[in-house]
Design an enzyme around this catalytic site. Sequence first.
Site, short mmCIF file in Angstrom:
data_model
loop_
_atom_site.label_atom_id
_atom_site.label_comp_id
_atom_site.label_asym_id
_atom_site.label_seq_id
_atom_site.Cartn_x
_atom_site.Cartn_y
_atom_site.Cartn_z
N TRP A 125 48.44 67.46 1.02
CA TRP A 125 47.63 68.53 0.42
C TRP A 125 46.14 68.33 0.68
O TRP A 125 45.63 67.22 0.57
CB TRP A 125 47.88 68.55 -1.09
CG TRP A 125 46.96 69.45 -1.87
CD1 TRP A 125 45.71 69.14 -2.33
CD2 TRP A 125 47.21 70.79 -2.28
NE1 TRP A 125 45.17 70.20 -3.01
CE2 TRP A 125 46.08 71.24 -2.99
CE3 TRP A 125 48.29 71.67 -2.13
CZ2 TRP A 125 45.98 72.51 -3.55
CZ3 TRP A 125 48.20 72.93 -2.69
CH2 TRP A 125 47.07 73.35 -3.38
N ASN A 185 42.38 70.39 -0.53
CA ASN A 185 41.65 71.55 -1.05
C ASN A 185 40.16 71.32 -0.93
O ASN A 185 39.69 71.08 0.20
CB ASN A 185 42.13 72.00 -2.44
CG ASN A 185 41.97 71.03 -3.56
OD1 ASN A 185 42.57 69.95 -3.57
ND2 ASN A 185 41.19 71.38 -4.56
N ASP A 186 39.37 71.42 -1.97
CA ASP A 186 37.92 71.57 -1.88
C ASP A 186 37.24 70.55 -0.95
O ASP A 186 37.54 69.36 -1.00
CB ASP A 186 37.28 71.39 -3.25
CG ASP A 186 37.87 72.29 -4.31
OD1 ASP A 186 38.79 73.07 -4.01
OD2 ASP A 186 37.40 72.21 -5.46
N GLN A 194 39.41 67.02 -1.36
CA GLN A 194 40.50 66.83 -2.31
C GLN A 194 41.81 66.65 -1.54
O GLN A 194 42.14 67.48 -0.69
CB GLN A 194 40.59 68.03 -3.24
CG GLN A 194 39.34 68.26 -4.08
CD GLN A 194 39.24 67.31 -5.25
OE1 GLN A 194 39.79 67.57 -6.32
NE2 GLN A 194 38.55 66.20 -5.06
N SER A 239 36.68 67.32 -7.85
CA SER A 239 35.56 67.64 -6.96
C SER A 239 34.23 67.07 -7.41
O SER A 239 33.95 66.93 -8.60
CB SER A 239 35.44 69.15 -6.81
OG SER A 239 36.55 69.66 -6.12
N ASP A 281 33.40 69.86 -11.70
CA ASP A 281 32.71 70.09 -10.44
C ASP A 281 31.19 69.96 -10.63
O ASP A 281 30.67 70.33 -11.68
CB ASP A 281 33.04 71.45 -9.82
CG ASP A 281 34.53 71.72 -9.75
OD1 ASP A 281 35.30 70.75 -9.67
OD2 ASP A 281 34.92 72.90 -9.79
N GLU A 293 33.66 77.62 -10.82
CA GLU A 293 34.01 76.37 -10.16
C GLU A 293 33.02 76.08 -9.03
O GLU A 293 32.45 76.99 -8.43
CB GLU A 293 35.43 76.45 -9.58
CG GLU A 293 36.52 76.56 -10.62
CD GLU A 293 37.89 76.25 -10.04
OE1 GLU A 293 38.42 75.18 -10.34
OE2 GLU A 293 38.43 77.09 -9.29
#
Length: 513
Positions: free
Chosen positions: A38, A40-41, A57, A102, A161, A227
């Site tokens: 996985w 993400n950010d 992430q 994050s 965040d 976010e």
Amino acid sequence: MTHDLTLPSGSHTAEGLAERALRDPHRPRFHFTSPGGWLNDPNGLSHWNGVYHLFYQYNPLAAAHHRIHWGHATSTDLVHWADEPVALVPGSDGPDRDGCWSGVLVDDGGVPTLVYSGRHGEHELPCVARGSADLTYWTKDSANPVITAPPEGVDITAFRDHCVWREGSGENTVWRQLVGSGIRGVGGTAFLYESDDLRSWRYVGPLLTGDASQNRGELDWTGTMWECVDLFRLGEDEEAGGTDVLVFSAWDAGTTHHPLYWTGSYQGDTFTPTALHRLDYGGRYFYAPQSTRDEHGRRIMFGWLQEGRTDEANAQAGWCGVMSLPRVVTLATDGGLHQAPVPELTALRRERVEVAPGRLADPYSRLPAVRGEQLDIETTLRLGTGATARLVLRETPDGAERTVVEVSRSHDGAGTLRLHRESSSLDPTVDTEPRYGELPLDPDGRVDLRVLVDHSALEIFANGRALTARIYPTRPDEAVGVGIGADGDVALERFDAWQMASAFTDGPRPLWP
């Protein structure tokens, strides 16, 4: 020390992820992706001693958002990336036992320092880690979390965040930090803090708060929580003047909506907005963006391209999530942001094909010399009033699957950029919702259009506006056709296309470098 990278028990579930990811025909080849699992950010973006650092992430054990680590990659050219050791691993106990979420990287007197959200149950609180000189190994601070609770007396929707910067001059410098949040019943916000040492923080107050009651369901709704807030200045003299920009991603009750930004003025403890803008017309397909000012003075931004297929399909593929291509962000003449891929990406161009200028036909003509699933296309068009130009991509020979980029000019001169994905895939489970937004046009109706196709990743730039999306043809080996056409008076002034080389070496990459 977070560089004790012993795999947790049950890590056999990660076996084969990188190999399956490599075989997936929808996996991009010149966008950054994690080795498997996985992503993400984007986090901790920095240009440190001539090296670009991209943290992100990461779950190396499954293509699912669970017990997030910080992956780490480096580049000297923003094109080719090397996998580095995982930077942050959730602790066996403590404030980040359920994930290292994050955050950002700052220079604390020459010491690289991460400020990130540690997750423990439903709590997400700021934590700090100090890095080695090469940013490879990280030590978490024993005082974590450095902010032990959200502001007292405020009913918040979430709290996570970070945006951290040094402010002031001489002996009057201070660290300042924004934490993304939301005030229940009011709207999203960014809470402002300050500190002398990155460890002891004083709450200042909300920098700016949105109104969640306005425009609910619209493409510029600001959500109930902000976010990945990102505050920076652009302009002629970024130290003394210019325009301040506050970027955030609108979130509500677990749903990621879209990235937006305010332009305005940051002074004292407040941000005074002048206008709200959409950052990317792809919505959640360019989410949680983060930026940094590199050593050349450029504002470089990355975003997370979410998937548009099912969780089951992601799990079967062995990977999930794409990092956008790096963008240079500047001020546009209309006061908003102008976005363009970094020029370094042209290093991947191969086999240029040029199409002769002329008037475009209705509905469109196929371009047999331009084919592929890794393409960089640049074209300049002139739209007459009431005209629409179409660029057809990833088309099968029978036309059953195809993706269409449209630019149009209404009779009153207004421009629109639109992406049609209704026929992008015959798979009924993938997202095919259209995406669209306003396209600034000069009186001559000129459109400078650039489209980058990288298997399932699609990034479109038209007169500085961006639209990012994902597409999943069911016949990927056949969905390689390209065409161009128009309704109405459209002049094609130039059309150049290149095959794009892969940015990565062949073979699976280790999940845990």
